[in-house]
Design an enzyme around this catalytic site. Structure first.
Site, PDB file in Angstrom:
ATOM      1  N   TYR A  14     -26.920 -29.486 -17.586  1.00 38.19           N
ATOM      2  CA  TYR A  14     -25.643 -29.028 -17.449  1.00 38.19           C
ATOM      3  C   TYR A  14     -25.784 -27.540 -17.512  1.00 38.19           C
ATOM      4  CZ  TYR A  14     -23.815 -33.333 -16.513  1.00 38.19           C
ATOM      5  OH  TYR A  14     -23.640 -34.803 -16.145  1.00 38.19           O
TER       6      TYR A  14
ATOM      7  N   PHE B  13     -26.582 -37.872 -22.631  1.00 45.48           N
ATOM      8  CA  PHE B  13     -25.341 -38.327 -23.169  1.00 45.48           C
ATOM      9  C   PHE B  13     -24.503 -39.209 -21.953  1.00 45.48           C
ATOM     10  CE2 PHE B  13     -22.659 -35.585 -20.718  1.00 45.48           C
ATOM     11  CZ  PHE B  13     -23.333 -34.378 -20.229  1.00 45.48           C
TER      12      PHE B  13
ATOM     13  N   ALA C  77     -31.687 -38.656 -14.989  1.00 45.97           N
ATOM     14  CA  ALA C  77     -31.218 -38.831 -16.631  1.00 45.97           C
ATOM     15  C   ALA C  77     -30.145 -37.916 -16.762  1.00 45.97           C
ATOM     16  CB  ALA C  77     -32.621 -38.193 -17.400  1.00 45.97           C
ATOM     17  N   LYS C  78     -29.081 -38.253 -17.428  1.00 46.16           N
ATOM     18  CA  LYS C  78     -28.033 -37.313 -17.773  1.00 46.16           C
ATOM     19  C   LYS C  78     -28.186 -36.778 -18.820  1.00 46.16           C
ATOM     20  CE  LYS C  78     -22.832 -37.978 -18.284  1.00 46.16           C
ATOM     21  NZ  LYS C  78     -22.485 -36.849 -17.219  1.00 46.16           N
ATOM     22  N   THR C  79     -28.908 -35.679 -18.943  1.00 41.39           N
ATOM     23  CA  THR C  79     -29.353 -34.860 -20.017  1.00 41.39           C
ATOM     24  C   THR C  79     -28.790 -33.494 -20.169  1.00 41.39           C
ATOM     25  OG1 THR C  79     -31.286 -33.658 -21.033  1.00 41.39           O
ATOM     26  CG2 THR C  79     -31.245 -33.999 -18.843  1.00 41.39           C
TER      27      THR C  79
END
Ligand SMILES: Cc1ncc(COP(=O)(O)O)c(C=O)c1O
Length: 323
Positions: free
Chosen positions: A163, A36, A157-159
């Site tokens: 989070y 995202f 990677a902003k996965t």
């Protein structure tokens, strides 16, 4: 309109907020197989403008590539989708959350048979850590949780999966009475906050951990490095020991959500004089001047959302705002 209201874009169509649903069997819910972005559009003197939307969408596509996800929509379609969704919701300023995720098909760990779906969600989001934090700074701790080791969870990677680590850092900090936590990498070097990058100032030099310190390569971080260079500061990206935090003259977080937020103490040790330092303030001021178009957009970071801004009026408004 705000969180919980308006239209959400799903695979190219606008749907009502309450109808933007996915199946409980969707792969992403079980295994975090989503990537995202978080971007912002600001109300500026010249109209509503997205800040570095291209850079955010490029990182979204990088995240997809790392996770072997092929969005069914093109970069241009998703880009247009963001602008269309802002217009449909008539936002003047908002937070922008594009999400590409593995949808409903099978629930084996292998995500490849599952469809790659895309959604764009918007809401109004003011100062992430509160308006007071922007001026007076926040009290933070060093987390007992490390960022992911190299070659485990890719931090470029902003996965969604990453989070889980951020959630642990944030919950620990909040339950100990701090506003945020700063994580070290597995080598013990400074990495970043739960959802923001970190900068320090010592002897007029600005330091920030490099991409090899398990950080998300923030778009704001990149902007701040550019702004600091423009202002004539020396910026060094290098591995930083934890204790440099405690003896820094100034420290601050940067990110789309926190924008530029001063840090006033770490582990109850006061940073500098415990207030927003002069270099932090200069950078923060320059950042807000750019995102609200109070100064010329010399790096081409703003993309205006609405058609037909009356040119004359726009210039007059901008002139008044600058005066
Ligand atoms: C872990 C983490 N680091 C850094 C950032 C800052 O990145 P950006 O400036 O692109 O918002 C974020 C925000 O998304 C984040 O979640």
């Amino acid at each position: 309109m705000s969180f919980g209201k308006g239209k959400i874009w799903m695979n190219g169509s606008l749907v009502d907020w309450d109808d933007a649903k996915i199946h409980i069997g969707a792969h992403v819910i079980h295994y975090g197989s989503g990537v995202f972005e978080g971007a912002r559009c600001y109300e500026t003197a010249r109209g509503t403008a997205c800040f570095r939307l291209d850079a955010h969408l490029e990182r979204l596509f990088d995240s997809c590539k790392i996770y072997r996800m092929e969005p069914r929509l093109t970069y241009e379609e998703i880009h247009r989708g963001v602008l269309d969704t802002i217009r449909a919701n008539e936002y003047k300023a908002c937070y922008i959350r594009p999400l590409v995720y593995r949808g409903y098909h099978t629930l084996g760990v292998n995500p490849l048979p599952c469809p790659v779906d895309t959604a764009i969600l918007l809401w109004e989001w003011g100062a992430y850590l509160g308006q007071d934090a922007l001026t007076n700074g926040v009290d933070v701790c060093v987390s007992s949780w490390s960022r992911a080791a190299p070659n485990t969870f890719p931090t470029l990677a902003k996965t969604s999966a990453n989070y889980a680590n951020s959630i642990l850092i944030k919950m620990e900090a909040v339950s100990e009475g701090y506003v945020e936590g700063i994580a070290l990498d597995t080598g013990g070097y400074l990495s970043e906050g739960s959802g923001q990058n970190l900068f320090l100032v010592r002897n007029d030099v600005i330091y920030t951990p490099p991409v090899t310190a398990s950080i998300l390569p923030g778009i704001t971080r990149d902007s701040i490095i550019t702004i600091a260079n423009d202002l004539g500061f020396k910026v060094r990206e290098e591995m930083l020991p934890r204790e440099l935090l405690y003896i820094a003259d100034e420290a601050f977080f940067v990110g789309t959500a926190v924008e530029v937020t001063p840090i006033k103490s770490v582990d109850k040790i006061t940073i500098g004089n415990g207030r927003r330092g002069p270099i932090t303030e200069a950078i923060q001021q320059a950042f807000f001047d750019i995102v609200t178009a109070r100064v010329d957009d010399r790096h081409g970071w703003l993309e205006y959302v609405y058609e037909g801004q009356p040119r004359e009026a726009v210039t007059a408004v901008a002139r008044t705002a600058r005066a």
